[in-house]
Write a protein that holds these residues in place. Structure first.
Motif, PDB file in Angstrom:
ATOM      1  N   ASN A  92       0.854  -1.196   0.000  1.00 17.50           N
ATOM      2  CA  ASN A  92       0.000   0.000   0.000  1.00 17.50           C
ATOM      3  C   ASN A  92       0.887   1.242   0.000  1.00 17.50           C
ATOM      4  OD1 ASN A  92      -2.665  -1.176   0.194  1.00 17.50           O
ATOM      5  ND2 ASN A  92      -2.159  -1.732   2.306  1.00 17.50           N
ATOM      6  N   THR A 121      -8.174   5.046   3.936  1.00 14.31           N
ATOM      7  CA  THR A 121      -9.259   4.180   3.481  1.00 14.31           C
ATOM      8  C   THR A 121      -8.856   3.422   2.214  1.00 14.31           C
ATOM      9  OG1 THR A 121     -10.811   5.794   4.400  1.00 14.31           O
ATOM     10  CG2 THR A 121     -11.725   4.085   2.988  1.00 14.31           C
ATOM     11  N   TYR A 124      -7.138   0.418   3.315  1.00 12.42           N
ATOM     12  CA  TYR A 124      -8.169  -0.498   3.833  1.00 12.42           C
ATOM     13  C   TYR A 124      -8.863  -1.230   2.687  1.00 12.42           C
ATOM     14  CZ  TYR A 124     -13.117  -1.369   4.907  1.00 12.42           C
ATOM     15  OH  TYR A 124     -14.372  -1.901   4.972  1.00 12.42           O
ATOM     16  N   ARG A 125      -9.234  -0.503   1.644  1.00  9.62           N
ATOM     17  CA  ARG A 125      -9.903  -1.134   0.504  1.00  9.62           C
ATOM     18  C   ARG A 125      -9.006  -2.196  -0.136  1.00  9.62           C
ATOM     19  NH1 ARG A 125     -11.187   4.473  -0.794  1.00  9.62           N
ATOM     20  NH2 ARG A 125     -13.363   4.893  -0.196  1.00  9.62           N
ATOM     21  N   ARG A 128      -8.620  -5.261   2.177  1.00 12.41           N
ATOM     22  CA  ARG A 128      -9.862  -6.036   2.206  1.00 12.41           C
ATOM     23  C   ARG A 128      -9.986  -6.902   0.959  1.00 12.41           C
ATOM     24  NH1 ARG A 128     -15.064  -2.407   2.361  1.00 12.41           N
ATOM     25  NH2 ARG A 128     -14.214  -1.846   0.320  1.00 12.41           N
ATOM     26  N   SER A 144       2.577  -1.555   4.238  1.00 14.10           N
ATOM     27  CA  SER A 144       2.074  -0.223   3.920  1.00 14.10           C
ATOM     28  C   SER A 144       3.196   0.795   4.085  1.00 14.10           C
ATOM     29  CB  SER A 144       0.897   0.144   4.834  1.00 14.10           C
ATOM     30  OG  SER A 144      -0.211  -0.701   4.589  1.00 14.10           O
ATOM     31  N   LEU A 166      -2.820   4.615   9.607  1.00 14.44           N
ATOM     32  CA  LEU A 166      -2.203   3.428   9.003  1.00 14.44           C
ATOM     33  C   LEU A 166      -1.390   2.642  10.028  1.00 14.44           C
ATOM     34  CD1 LEU A 166      -0.834   4.361   5.445  1.00 14.44           C
ATOM     35  CD2 LEU A 166      -2.551   2.641   6.031  1.00 14.44           C
ATOM     36  N   LEU A 169      -4.019   0.744  11.936  1.00  9.15           N
ATOM     37  CA  LEU A 169      -4.577  -0.312  11.096  1.00  9.15           C
ATOM     38  C   LEU A 169      -3.585  -1.462  10.941  1.00  9.15           C
ATOM     39  CD1 LEU A 169      -6.835  -1.355   9.241  1.00  9.15           C
ATOM     40  CD2 LEU A 169      -5.775  -0.068   7.365  1.00  9.15           C
ATOM     41  N   LEU A 173      -4.929  -5.058  12.010  1.00  8.74           N
ATOM     42  CA  LEU A 173      -5.020  -6.034  10.927  1.00  8.74           C
ATOM     43  C   LEU A 173      -4.003  -7.161  11.132  1.00  8.74           C
ATOM     44  CD1 LEU A 173      -6.372  -6.903   8.345  1.00  8.74           C
ATOM     45  CD2 LEU A 173      -4.841  -5.387   7.065  1.00  8.74           C
TER      46      LEU A 173
END
Length: 265
Positions: A92, A121, A124-125, A128, A144, A166, A169, A173
């Motif tokens: 990312n 986001t 995140y997308r 996912r 990331s 981030l 996350l 995650l």
């Protein structure tokens, strides 16, 4: 091409990879054997990066991906899996960073929302959409690209808040994905010489003086850290933030210089 082939047989997707850190990461991972999907909203530049990789005898394709759109992200992930047979690593790297208004109260909702959407986001997308495939690979990793802005004040309210998000996350995650065999980590760069600094050589020189190691970073510095965290060399590392910042956060060079100058006065 690097001598080590840690990513032989890997399928990799990198966002925001047309230039800068993303492009350097694409070159690094492809040079170590990965098949890399170079994604960006600028398909023409992404294709240039992919073509340069192919000229070296490595494997890369370009694909349009807007991390602000779920369907675009899912299409990129599906293309990587179809083209390479698996998706083993997600990087990312895409982000949005809008200069701050002179006064905080003059910041617009639109600016705030855009930077958070693309930077936080968007990651995140991508995670996912990629996670089921990373689980299936049996060696999945997400890395990331954050920033020292997410750890300390360097300006840019929305961008910094997104980068801090981030970091969080990455931890949450990592906890979710670890039992499924997927590692999640983050690299936090300091100032890096990319196209964002074009025409600002004087600013880079001033910034370099504040770094204990005496220089700003190069995209390849960050790519090397991403490659490490994505590889099996980091097989027992997850949920961590790796600062690649020339010592910026560890040493207050400006303060030390000020104290030294005062002592010499």
């Amino acid at each position: 091409m690097t001598a080590t082939r840690r990513f032989e047989g890997y399928g990799v997707l990198i966002t925001g990879a047309a230039r800068g850190i993303g492009a350097a990461t694409a070159r690094r991972l492809a040079g170590e054997g990965a098949a890399v999907l170079v994604t960006d909203v600028d398909l023409a530049e992404a294709e240039k990066t992919a073509a340069a990789i192919r000229e070296l005898g490595d494997r890369a394709e370009a694909f349009t991906c807007d991390v602000g759109e779920r369907t675009s992200v899912e299409a990129a992930v599906a293309h990587a899996v179809a083209a390479f047979g698996s998706l083993d690593v997600l990087v990312n790297n895409a982000y949005g960073c809008t200069p701050d208004a002179p006064l905080f109260e003059d910041e617009s909702d639109e600016t705030w929302a855009r930077d958070l959407d693309l930077t936080l986001t968007g990651a995140y997308r991508c995670a996912r959409a990629a996670l089921p495939h990373l689980v299936a690979s049996g060696r999945g990793a997400i890395v990331s690209v954050g920033s020292v802005n997410g750890l300390q004040d360097f300006g840019n309210h929305a961008y910094s808040a997104a980068k801090a998000g981030l970091v969080s996350l990455t931890r949450t995650l990592a906890g979710h994905a670890a039992p499924r065999g997927v590692r999640v980590n983050l690299v936090a760069p300091g100032t890096v010489r990319t196209t964002a600094w074009e025409g600002r050589d004087t600013d880079l020189e001033l910034a370099a003086a504040l770094y204990p190691l005496g220089r700003v970073g190069e995209p390849e510095d960050i790519a090397a850290a991403v490659a490490f965290l994505a590889s099996r060399d980091a097989a027992w590392i997850t949920g961590t933030t790796l600062c690649v910042d020339g010592g910026l956060l560890a040493v207050n060079t400006g303060f030390r210089q000020a104290v030294r100058q005062r002592g010499e006065a």
